[in-house]
Scaffold this motif. Sequence first.
Motif, mmCIF file in Angstrom:
data_model
loop_
_atom_site.group_PDB
_atom_site.id
_atom_site.type_symbol
_atom_site.label_atom_id
_atom_site.label_comp_id
_atom_site.label_asym_id
_atom_site.label_seq_id
_atom_site.Cartn_x
_atom_site.Cartn_y
_atom_site.Cartn_z
ATOM 1 N N ALA A 62 0.800 -1.225 0.000
ATOM 2 C CA ALA A 62 0.000 0.000 0.000
ATOM 3 C C ALA A 62 0.835 1.279 0.000
ATOM 4 O O ALA A 62 0.496 2.242 -0.687
ATOM 5 C CB ALA A 62 -0.939 0.002 1.207
ATOM 6 N N THR A 63 1.921 1.300 0.790
ATOM 7 C CA THR A 63 2.640 2.572 0.977
ATOM 8 C C THR A 63 4.081 2.564 0.485
ATOM 9 O O THR A 63 4.643 3.629 0.257
ATOM 10 C CB THR A 63 2.650 2.990 2.459
ATOM 11 N N ARG A 64 4.701 1.389 0.401
ATOM 12 C CA ARG A 64 6.089 1.208 -0.054
ATOM 13 C C ARG A 64 7.129 1.812 0.894
ATOM 14 O O ARG A 64 8.319 1.722 0.628
ATOM 15 C CB ARG A 64 6.284 1.772 -1.466
ATOM 16 N N VAL A 65 6.737 2.404 2.006
ATOM 17 C CA VAL A 65 7.660 3.068 2.923
ATOM 18 C C VAL A 65 8.200 2.060 3.936
ATOM 19 O O VAL A 65 7.423 1.406 4.628
ATOM 20 C CB VAL A 65 6.955 4.220 3.668
ATOM 21 N N VAL A 66 9.543 1.943 4.029
ATOM 22 C CA VAL A 66 10.154 1.002 4.967
ATOM 23 C C VAL A 66 11.434 1.560 5.578
ATOM 24 O O VAL A 66 12.067 2.462 5.025
ATOM 25 C CB VAL A 66 10.498 -0.356 4.296
ATOM 26 N N SER A 67 11.778 0.984 6.697
ATOM 27 C CA SER A 67 13.081 1.185 7.315
ATOM 28 C C SER A 67 13.454 -0.142 7.968
ATOM 29 O O SER A 67 12.664 -0.715 8.708
ATOM 30 C CB SER A 67 13.018 2.297 8.364
ATOM 31 N N LEU A 68 14.657 -0.628 7.677
ATOM 32 C CA LEU A 68 15.150 -1.872 8.252
ATOM 33 C C LEU A 68 16.351 -1.549 9.126
ATOM 34 O O LEU A 68 17.308 -0.923 8.658
ATOM 35 C CB LEU A 68 15.557 -2.860 7.157
ATOM 36 N N VAL A 69 16.307 -1.969 10.384
ATOM 37 C CA VAL A 69 17.440 -1.812 11.295
ATOM 38 C C VAL A 69 18.017 -3.190 11.583
ATOM 39 O O VAL A 69 17.281 -4.111 11.964
ATOM 40 C CB VAL A 69 17.027 -1.119 12.607
#
Length: 134
Positions: A62-69
């Motif tokens: 839906a949004t394509r927004v990610v952050s991976l830590v």
Amino acid sequence: MIFTTVELAYLAGQRLGRLATVAPDGTPQNSPVGFRHNAATDTIDVHGYNLGASRKFRNVAATRVVSLVVDDIASVDPWQVRGLEIRGEADAVTGEDPPEGYLSPEVIRIRPRRIISWGIDPEAPGMQARNTSL
């Protein structure tokens, strides 16, 4: 190549990360995930059991927004933490042949826009941040 040799070496030595996604209504979600660097696409791929039915997969679609830590504690005496944060856009991909050991044909494919690292490079102490060009 988006990732540096040092970043790839660090990622190869880690097994888990935390994937933050955003739902269409703006609600954040953070999930522990397994991941791997996909050398063919120079992306970070997140696989899992029944991934296509997960909230994180729907959020990415839906949004394509990610952050991976991805981080760890290298030493407690002296105290040394290290890690990477990969911010970017992701695709919710279906119909892939999963790598050996993964069950689901879905993948979250992360294309980094910004990479922040700390403690992974002895030649560059402190925090490093850079934007990538896709």
